[in-house]
Design an enzyme around this catalytic site. Structure first.
Site, PDB file in Angstrom:
ATOM      1  CD  GLU A  34      -2.922  -1.096   2.379  1.00 37.70           C
ATOM      2  OE1 GLU A  34      -2.772  -0.243   3.254  1.00 37.70           O
ATOM      3  OE2 GLU A  34      -3.895  -1.855   2.333  1.00 37.70           O
TER       4      GLU A  34
ATOM      5  CD  GLU B 137      -3.461  -5.938   4.255  1.00 33.19           C
ATOM      6  OE1 GLU B 137      -4.277  -5.103   4.716  1.00 33.19           O
ATOM      7  OE2 GLU B 137      -2.233  -5.745   4.263  1.00 33.19           O
TER       8      GLU B 137
HETATM    9  C1  GBH Z   1      -4.569  -2.046   5.621  1.00 37.30           C
HETATM   10  O1  GBH Z   1      -4.606  -0.724   5.261  1.00 37.30           O
HETATM   11  C2  GBH Z   1      -3.191  -2.311   6.132  1.00 37.30           C
HETATM   12  O2  GBH Z   1      -2.390  -2.940   5.148  1.00 37.30           O
HETATM   13  C3  GBH Z   1      -3.151  -3.110   7.389  1.00 37.30           C
HETATM   14  O3  GBH Z   1      -1.888  -3.024   7.961  1.00 37.30           O
HETATM   15  C4  GBH Z   1      -4.241  -2.639   8.315  1.00 37.30           C
HETATM   16  O4  GBH Z   1      -4.182  -3.278   9.563  1.00 37.30           O
HETATM   17  C5  GBH Z   1      -5.552  -2.911   7.661  1.00 37.30           C
HETATM   18  O5  GBH Z   1      -5.636  -2.273   6.439  1.00 37.30           O
HETATM   19  C6  GBH Z   1      -6.770  -2.481   8.466  1.00 37.30           C
HETATM   20  O6  GBH Z   1      -6.826  -1.091   8.608  1.00 37.30           O
HETATM   21  O7  GBH Z   1     -10.286   7.401   4.905  1.00 37.30           O
HETATM   22  O8  GBH Z   1      -8.530   8.575   3.717  1.00 37.30           O
HETATM   23  O9  GBH Z   1      -7.976   6.725   5.148  1.00 37.30           O
HETATM   24  C7  GBH Z   1      -5.832  -0.234   4.822  1.00 37.30           C
HETATM   25  C8  GBH Z   1      -5.753   1.253   4.801  1.00 37.30           C
HETATM   26  C9  GBH Z   1      -7.860   2.230   5.131  1.00 37.30           C
HETATM   27  C10 GBH Z   1      -6.412   2.992   3.423  1.00 37.30           C
HETATM   28  C11 GBH Z   1      -8.967   2.991   4.518  1.00 37.30           C
HETATM   29  C12 GBH Z   1      -7.511   3.736   2.821  1.00 37.30           C
HETATM   30  C13 GBH Z   1      -9.559   4.869   3.247  1.00 37.30           C
HETATM   31  C14 GBH Z   1      -9.177   6.250   2.862  1.00 37.30           C
HETATM   32  N1  GBH Z   1      -6.879   1.855   4.155  1.00 37.30           N
HETATM   33  N2  GBH Z   1      -8.451   4.132   3.838  1.00 37.30           N
HETATM   34  S1  GBH Z   1      -8.976   7.302   4.248  1.00 37.30           S
END
Ligand code: GBH
Length: 462
Positions: free
Chosen positions: A172, A367
């Protein structure tokens, strides 16, 4: 219940992978052992107010000391693949210079333990724990970090390539760049938009350099790729500002990564949007050829999708800064404990759109999962109906995408264990196995037993 599972698995390919995923900082603990130095997450955890509850990663799931027990747990859940990440500050404590054999030895033993149990190891080289010394030198906005990443990657690759067939360079990069350097929501907590865009390019460059060097040093055909967090961006209506807001969200979330990785150039509309915001991708000669080095597998991490509007609450389409409005609008779906809406159809639409826009790129779901408020019984067992239903609907979404022609080769649940959920600390639980943080006892939840049964049924069908 697993009723309906027969339908669900009927359309999956015979060699479909079933597995679980974790990341180093979220589970290992042991932050100062065997020569490990601080990463940006150790520093960030020490920043008052950065992490909910003041939680830190010092112990986490104590996986560093409980690794064989955790591998046996994966085996007991009937999983054939385990995706884990390697902590750069263990393997190369200063971010440059010599390898630390004691740190590397942990992953060497982990791989052997997995193979002894018949579990396929899937290595992610970078899941956000940059050595602090490299952040002090400028972090990902600094071009040199890309070269440092490639050198570090080769240390891990040379040690494990005889036994590990599947490799992910970065987890990511959107999160590393945007949450870390633009929004100040993740380590290192900076809010410098133009620097974040430089980080995007240097992360992709690091991926390209590492991929090219690993490929050259491969002893046999290995699967090398990258994992992206991607989602469907729906427009709130057919009105032009809404359609444009969705285009911009898709551009910054999905196409800014996949276009250079697959087509060898950044999307022109995104480059123009960035210029309007005073940001530029610092491309040098030869970078795009490296970034477009062929990959064998795209890792897709999916949690939820969103709807975007180009109108603010007052109906205006421009901000005070003269930039176009971008606003998320609820889809009015049920939500998880993260307050994320549950949007399985966004998963199908995403996978089908990637298959259409980037044909010939095999995908694995690296994931997918959800956090819910878990209530353990007196034995520590959690009957997690919400999480189980989330898996059912999202597995059905994957099956539907395959049905519509997407090439999807496997599904890895996030996560094996409840763990350190970054800025949310230990309060938010994504595990299919409960962790009691007082005793470190692990107890599989109902969702783990559900996934085990689905995987076993699929396997016995083929
Ligand atoms: C994953 O990231 C990770 O790889 C992992 O480590 C983590 O534990 C898992 O998800 C659960 O969170 O509202 O602007 O943030 C996911 C990260 C979360 C990124 C949702 C994008 C939405 C945009 N994502 N996010 S924002």
């Amino acid at each position: 219940s697993v009723s309906g599972a027969a339908d669900l698995i009927a359309g999956l390919p015979a060699d479909f992978r079933w597995g679980v995923a974790t990341s180093a900082y979220q589970i290992e603990g042991a932050i100062a052992e065997d020569g490990r130095t601080p990463s940006i997450w150790d520093t960030y955890c020490d920043t008052p107010g950065a992490i909910d509850n003041g939680d830190v990663g010092d112990v986490a799931c104590d996986h560093y000391h409980r690794m064989p027990e955790d591998v046996a747990l994966i085996k007991s859940l009937g999983m054939d693949t385990y995706r884990f990440s390697v902590a750069w500050p263990r393997v190369q404590p200063h971010g440059k210079g010599p390898v630390n054999p004691a740190g590397l030895a942990f992953y060497d033993k982990l791989v052997d333990e997995l193979l002894a149990q018949g579990i396929d190891p899937w290595v992610t080289l970078y899941h956000w724990d940059l050595p602090q010394e490299l952040e002090d030198a400028g972090g990902w906005p600094n071009r040199d970090t890309a070269y440092r990443f490639a050198d570090y990657s080769m240390m891990v690759f040379d040690a494990l390539k005889d036994r590990v067939n599947t490799w992910t360079t970065l987890n990511e990069p959107w999160c590393s760049a945007m949450l870390g350097y633009a929004y100040g929501a993740h380590a290192p907590g900076r809010r410098e938009f133009p620097r974040a865009i430089e980080a995007v390019h240097h992360l992709l460059l690091g991926h390209g350099l590492a991929t090219t060097r690993m490929r050259e040093a491969s002893p046999r055909k290995l699967d090398i790729g990258i994992t992206l967090n991607v989602a469907t961006a729906y427009p709130a209506s057919d009105a032009a500002p809404d359609v444009d807001a969705a285009r911009r969200a898709d551009g910054m979330g999905r196409r800014i990564y996949l276009d250079p990785l697959v087509h060898g150039h950044y999307p022109a509309d995104v480059v123009a949007d960035l210029a309007a915001e005073g940001a530029e991708l610092p491309i040098q000669k030869g970078d795009l050829e490296l970034i477009a080095a062929p990959i064998d597998v795209l890792g897709v991490n999916y949690y939820f999708s969103q709807k975007f509007s180009g109108f603010d609450e007052d109906g205006k389409t421009t901000t005070d800064d003269g930039l176009p409005v971008s606003r998320t609008i609820p889809l009015n779906k049920p939500r998880t404990a993260m307050d994320w809406e549950i949007v399985p159809e966004g998963f199908t639409d995403l996978l089908v759109s990637i298959a259409k826009d980037y044909p010939g790129l095999p995908m694995v779901i690296t994931e997918n999962g959800s956090a819910f408020e878990d209530t353990p019984d007196e034995n520590g067992f959690v009957a997690d109906e919400g999480r189980t239903a989330y898996f059912t609907s999202h597995l059905a979404a994957v099956a539907e995408a395959i049905n519509q022609g997407a090439d999807i080769r496997g599904y890895l649940a996030w996560s094996l264990l409840d763990n350190f959920e970054w800025a949310y600390g230990y309060v938010k639980r994504f595990g299919i196995v409960r962790v009691d943080y007082d005793t470190q006892v692990r107890t599989p939840k109902q969702s783990a037993l559900y996934l085990k049964e689905i995987a076993e049924r699929h396997r016995s069908n083929r």
